[in-house]
Write a protein that holds these residues in place. Structure first.
Motif, PDB file in Angstrom:
ATOM      1  N   THR A  16      38.661  32.415  20.638  1.00  0.00           N
ATOM      2  CA  THR A  16      37.330  31.771  19.907  1.00  0.00           C
ATOM      3  C   THR A  16      36.366  31.513  21.034  1.00  0.00           C
ATOM      4  OG1 THR A  16      37.955  29.330  20.158  1.00  0.00           O
ATOM      5  CG2 THR A  16      38.518  30.843  18.113  1.00  0.00           C
ATOM      6  N   GLN A  17      36.652  31.388  22.419  1.00  0.00           N
ATOM      7  CA  GLN A  17      35.944  31.328  23.288  1.00  0.00           C
ATOM      8  C   GLN A  17      35.428  32.574  24.107  1.00  0.00           C
ATOM      9  OE1 GLN A  17      38.580  27.505  24.684  1.00  0.00           O
ATOM     10  NE2 GLN A  17      37.780  28.820  26.225  1.00  0.00           N
ATOM     11  N   GLY A  18      35.880  33.844  23.532  1.00  0.00           N
ATOM     12  CA  GLY A  18      35.286  35.099  24.118  1.00  0.00           C
ATOM     13  C   GLY A  18      36.254  35.314  25.101  1.00  0.00           C
ATOM     14  N   VAL A  19      37.528  34.912  25.270  1.00  0.00           N
ATOM     15  CA  VAL A  19      38.316  35.244  26.393  1.00  0.00           C
ATOM     16  C   VAL A  19      39.374  36.117  25.645  1.00  0.00           C
ATOM     17  CG1 VAL A  19      39.648  34.571  28.155  1.00  0.00           C
ATOM     18  CG2 VAL A  19      37.662  33.297  27.547  1.00  0.00           C
ATOM     19  N   HIS A  20      39.815  37.281  26.224  1.00  0.00           N
ATOM     20  CA  HIS A  20      40.970  38.127  26.035  1.00  0.00           C
ATOM     21  C   HIS A  20      42.104  37.738  26.626  1.00  0.00           C
ATOM     22  CE1 HIS A  20      38.104  40.598  23.435  1.00  0.00           C
ATOM     23  NE2 HIS A  20      37.468  40.623  24.306  1.00  0.00           N
ATOM     24  N   VAL A  21      43.213  37.654  25.887  1.00  0.00           N
ATOM     25  CA  VAL A  21      44.425  37.574  26.539  1.00  0.00           C
ATOM     26  C   VAL A  21      45.616  38.746  26.394  1.00  0.00           C
ATOM     27  CG1 VAL A  21      46.420  35.728  26.603  1.00  0.00           C
ATOM     28  CG2 VAL A  21      44.143  35.135  25.860  1.00  0.00           C
ATOM     29  N   TYR A  22      46.165  38.748  27.676  1.00  0.00           N
ATOM     30  CA  TYR A  22      47.261  39.732  27.629  1.00  0.00           C
ATOM     31  C   TYR A  22      48.494  39.324  28.217  1.00  0.00           C
ATOM     32  CZ  TYR A  22      43.016  42.880  27.286  1.00  0.00           C
ATOM     33  OH  TYR A  22      41.724  43.269  26.885  1.00  0.00           O
ATOM     34  N   ILE A  23      49.473  39.890  27.859  1.00  0.00           N
ATOM     35  CA  ILE A  23      50.720  39.671  28.513  1.00  0.00           C
ATOM     36  C   ILE A  23      51.360  40.557  29.114  1.00  0.00           C
ATOM     37  CG2 ILE A  23      53.028  38.818  27.808  1.00  0.00           C
ATOM     38  CD1 ILE A  23      50.945  36.785  26.886  1.00  0.00           C
ATOM     39  N   ALA A  24      51.928  40.349  30.434  1.00  0.00           N
ATOM     40  CA  ALA A  24      52.301  41.274  31.284  1.00  0.00           C
ATOM     41  C   ALA A  24      53.787  40.819  31.813  1.00  0.00           C
ATOM     42  CB  ALA A  24      51.424  41.395  32.506  1.00  0.00           C
ATOM     43  N   PRO A  25      54.695  41.523  31.108  1.00  0.00           N
ATOM     44  CA  PRO A  25      56.181  41.128  31.454  1.00  0.00           C
ATOM     45  C   PRO A  25      56.780  41.963  32.646  1.00  0.00           C
ATOM     46  CG  PRO A  25      56.018  41.792  29.230  1.00  0.00           C
ATOM     47  CD  PRO A  25      54.746  42.200  29.830  1.00  0.00           C
ATOM     48  N   ILE A  26      57.436  41.088  33.805  1.00  0.00           N
ATOM     49  CA  ILE A  26      57.851  41.805  34.892  1.00  0.00           C
ATOM     50  C   ILE A  26      59.248  41.354  34.945  1.00  0.00           C
ATOM     51  CG2 ILE A  26      55.468  41.903  35.742  1.00  0.00           C
ATOM     52  CD1 ILE A  26      56.451  39.528  37.888  1.00  0.00           C
ATOM     53  N   PHE A  57      32.855  37.361  42.893  1.00  0.00           N
ATOM     54  CA  PHE A  57      33.686  36.808  41.706  1.00  0.00           C
ATOM     55  C   PHE A  57      32.936  36.384  40.462  1.00  0.00           C
ATOM     56  CE2 PHE A  57      36.287  36.824  45.484  1.00  0.00           C
ATOM     57  CZ  PHE A  57      37.797  37.500  45.135  1.00  0.00           C
ATOM     58  N   MET A  58      33.277  36.578  39.334  1.00  0.00           N
ATOM     59  CA  MET A  58      32.861  35.903  38.043  1.00  0.00           C
ATOM     60  C   MET A  58      33.865  34.793  38.164  1.00  0.00           C
ATOM     61  SD  MET A  58      32.591  38.959  35.073  1.00  0.00           S
ATOM     62  CE  MET A  58      32.076  37.804  33.964  1.00  0.00           C
ATOM     63  N   LEU A  59      32.904  33.608  37.887  1.00  0.00           N
ATOM     64  CA  LEU A  59      33.692  32.406  38.178  1.00  0.00           C
ATOM     65  C   LEU A  59      34.105  31.785  36.551  1.00  0.00           C
ATOM     66  CD1 LEU A  59      31.464  30.614  40.839  1.00  0.00           C
ATOM     67  CD2 LEU A  59      33.821  31.800  41.051  1.00  0.00           C
ATOM     68  N   LYS A  60      33.704  32.619  35.714  1.00  0.00           N
ATOM     69  CA  LYS A  60      34.055  32.307  34.190  1.00  0.00           C
ATOM     70  C   LYS A  60      35.033  33.158  33.738  1.00  0.00           C
ATOM     71  CE  LYS A  60      30.960  31.118  30.925  1.00  0.00           C
ATOM     72  NZ  LYS A  60      29.850  30.862  30.271  1.00  0.00           N
ATOM     73  N   PRO A  61      36.150  32.750  33.208  1.00  0.00           N
ATOM     74  CA  PRO A  61      37.376  33.604  32.711  1.00  0.00           C
ATOM     75  C   PRO A  61      36.437  34.791  31.683  1.00  0.00           C
ATOM     76  CG  PRO A  61      38.186  31.635  32.693  1.00  0.00           C
ATOM     77  CD  PRO A  61      36.558  31.443  32.838  1.00  0.00           C
ATOM     78  N   LYS A  62      36.939  36.020  31.890  1.00  0.00           N
ATOM     79  CA  LYS A  62      36.758  36.930  30.743  1.00  0.00           C
ATOM     80  C   LYS A  62      37.850  37.530  30.445  1.00  0.00           C
ATOM     81  CE  LYS A  62      34.206  41.537  30.762  1.00  0.00           C
ATOM     82  NZ  LYS A  62      33.334  42.421  31.377  1.00  0.00           N
ATOM     83  N   GLN A  63      39.079  37.571  31.039  1.00  0.00           N
ATOM     84  CA  GLN A  63      40.223  37.870  30.433  1.00  0.00           C
ATOM     85  C   GLN A  63      41.264  37.140  31.161  1.00  0.00           C
ATOM     86  OE1 GLN A  63      38.589  41.170  30.773  1.00  0.00           O
ATOM     87  NE2 GLN A  63      38.541  41.413  32.828  1.00  0.00           N
ATOM     88  N   VAL A  64      42.238  37.132  30.402  1.00  0.00           N
ATOM     89  CA  VAL A  64      43.595  36.154  31.129  1.00  0.00           C
ATOM     90  C   VAL A  64      44.523  37.009  30.918  1.00  0.00           C
ATOM     91  CG1 VAL A  64      44.829  34.436  30.537  1.00  0.00           C
ATOM     92  CG2 VAL A  64      42.429  33.673  30.842  1.00  0.00           C
ATOM     93  N   VAL A  65      45.389  37.070  32.148  1.00  0.00           N
ATOM     94  CA  VAL A  65      46.748  38.060  31.999  1.00  0.00           C
ATOM     95  C   VAL A  65      47.871  36.826  32.302  1.00  0.00           C
ATOM     96  CG1 VAL A  65      48.108  39.834  32.995  1.00  0.00           C
ATOM     97  CG2 VAL A  65      45.636  40.097  32.751  1.00  0.00           C
TER      98      VAL A  65
END
Length: 574
Positions: free
Chosen positions: A559-569, A519-527
């Motif tokens: 700004t921290q290089g983390v991409h954010v995505y929204i996933a509605p369910i 596992f990558m322990l540093k966030p790369k992308q957040v959903v």
């Protein structure tokens, strides 16, 4: 001809509106005190109202403390000196300003009553009628007169789930961006800057302006030139802000319509009656404390309680007497409550005027398509352009797509049982299902400790090998949505920079019998998975309050290089 500097002195200037008479600018208490003089005077042929004097002599509060420690009596007394000079903004205002027309009392100025200037000296601000003060006048004037690169200090309220107040200072002066002021969600309450009001001061030299409710700046000691200064300041208020960036400090418009204010006050009273309203909070008036001095005790006026209380009021302290009366009486009760500040619990002389309780509350509500905000006792409409910017940015975030496709529906099986434990188990069940569906690891209710979070935080609800951190929440209101966003932000910040947190996350993964090295322990992308009953969320269905938080926090994660995505369910009940 350039005015000589020696003819000027720094003064504190207030603007008052809605007065029926000029003397109404001064609190009735001080008009009745024998130790205060009341006089009509002329300032460059303009009739003005002067009140000056001192409070009755009282023994110093610390005298009894010294006497108790040493046995030595301290026969000292002191008083507070104060003066206020009230100058009507228009000429020809009579002392009472009231005339009879067709049997009706009217004012001789405009529909909003008399507008007047008040120059405060010593503790003169205590004499002013707080309900007549033009809130934010000094800041508006400073915004229009500032050197955009010469800002020294900014106080702001951040519109968060629990609004917070901060002050930033750069002694050498800087641009607005250097203060960490966000164009979304930040409300400026006090500004200190270099600047110049056209027509006021010595030539083109920049002066220091302090603007909150009052404006502090050098003004002329000559009567005629002083009146001219006031005219120039009034003209400044109709100008545009000194820069587009400074215009961002004015994203809320003052509501003056009495019918709308009545409607909004009803919303406020309704929120006060709720067990827990996340959009109602205490708004500590720091900019007032700065003007009035040190305060470590208070008295709540308008109740039967006579004693002072140590330190400063909490939200519960202020709402308790309002909730104690029937709902139909609560608005009137709130209007009769006020806070009086003291330097300490033993001090007899107050260090502030009566501050209406409403000025201690911050509240946000929506009526139709508009967003309204209560600040410092007044209602504001969120600027339409500002609201459009918020919506556009949120739509851009949603338009990125959910990143993860074909997410399962959240099926709630414990219908009818709404206890917290059951809801939590339902969320855990869904997160296990989601982890299996995505081939990830469920970390719901698994806490990770760090140097700054000893009690632990959730790294995420589901973790994927490629560094995708998934946060899941059932979103029925702004409160859980904002909590979800805050949870994602804190987790990402900590796991990006804190080695201790990363090491503890590895231990948590290992405890489940899995090699953490995969596992990558540093966030790369957040959903961020947002579940809602009935239909999926979209950008427009989020509360404006949540939209502001989403925009701010996504920008910070970017700004921290983390991409954010929204996933509605969808969330359904079986």
């Amino acid at each position: 001809m350039t005015r000589e500097k020696k003819t000027e002195v720094r003064m504190t200037l207030y603007r008052l509106t809605g007065l029926d008479s000029v003397p109404e600018a001064v609190r009735e208490k001080y008009l009745e005190l024998e130790t205060f003089q009341k006089k009509w005077v002329l300032v460059d042929n303009r009739k003005a109202f002067l009140v000056y004097g001192k409070t009755p002599d009282k023994e110093v509060s610390w005298g009894s403390v010294i006497a108790g420690l040493t046995g030595q009596s301290i026969p000292l007394k002191n008083s507070v000196a104060a003066a206020v000079l009230v100058i009507p903004a228009a000429e020809g205002i009579s002392p009472s300003n009231r005339v009879l027309r067709g049997g009706q009392q009217t004012t001789e100025n405009n529909d909003e009553g008399i507008v007047a200037w008040a120059l405060s000296y010593g503790m003169g601000f205590q004499l002013l009628n707080q309900n007549a003060i033009d809130n934010g006048f000094g800041q508006r004037a400073a915004i229009r007169s500032a050197n955009p690169l010469g800002l020294h200090s900014i106080s702001k309220t951040t519109l968060d789930e629990r609004p917070r107040i901060e002050r930033s200072t750069i002694a050498s002066g800087a641009h607005l961006r250097n203060f960490g002021f966000e164009d979304l969600g930040d409300l400026a309450t006090r500004l200190v800057t270099e600047g110049r009001v056209d027509g006021v001061g010595t030539g083109d030299k920049l002066i220091k302006l302090r603007g909150a409710d009052a404006l502090s700046l050098p003004l002329s000691k000559d009567p005629k030139e002083l009146v001219d200064d006031l005219l120039h300041i009034e003209k400044t208020l109709s100008q545009k802000p000194a820069s587009d960036e400074l215009a961002a400090l004015e994203q809320l418009a003052l509501i003056k319509d009495k019918g709308k204010i009545t409607e909004l006050d009803a919303r406020l009273i309704e929120a006060i009656g709720e067990e827990d309203s996340p959009l109602l909070t205490l708004s500590f008036p720091h900019e007032l404390i700065d003007e009035y001095g040190k305060a470590e005790a208070y008295k709540l006026l308008g109740t039967r309680e006579r004693a002072r209380r140590d330190y400063l009021p909490t939200l519960e302290d202020l709402l308790e007497p309002i909730k104690s009366v029937p709902e139909e009486q609560r608005l009137d009760k709130m209007g009769r409550l006020s806070v009086l500040l003291f330097e300490n619990l033993d001090d007899e002389a107050p260090s502030s005027p009566k501050i209406p309780l409403k000025k201690w509350l911050a509240f946000q509500t929506e009526v139709g398509d508009n967003r309204y905000f209560l600040h410092h006792g007044r209602w504001y409409l969120m600027d339409r352009n500002y609201a459009d910017v918020v919506k556009r940015r949120v739509r851009e975030i949603f338009d990125r797509g959910p990143l993860l496709q074909d997410l399962p529906v959240w099926e709630l099986t414990d219908q009818g049982n709404k206890e917290d434990k059951k809801r939590k188990n339902s969320e855990l069940s869904y997160n296990k299902k989601l982890a299996t569906h995505l081939g990830g690891l469920c970390l719901d209710q698994v806490l990770v400790h760090s140097e700054t979070h000893r009690r632990g935080i959730e790294a995420c609800d589901v973790l994927l090998e490629d560094g995708t951190f998934i946060h899941v929440k059932n979103v029925g209101s702004s409160s859980p949505a904002s909590h979800l966003l805050a949870q994602a932000l804190v987790s990402t910040e900590v796991l990006t920079y804190d080695k201790t947190a990363q090491g503890h996350l590895a231990e948590r993964i290992r405890s489940k019998g899995i090699n953490p090295d995969v596992f990558m322990l540093k966030p790369k992308q957040v959903v961020i998975v947002m579940a809602k009953e009935g239909k999926k969320l979209n950008a427009d269905s989020l509360f404006t309050f949540t939209q502001v938080n989403l925009s701010r926090q996504v920008a910070q994660l970017n700004t921290q290089g983390v991409h954010v995505y929204i996933a509605p369910i969808l969330r359904t009940t079986l």
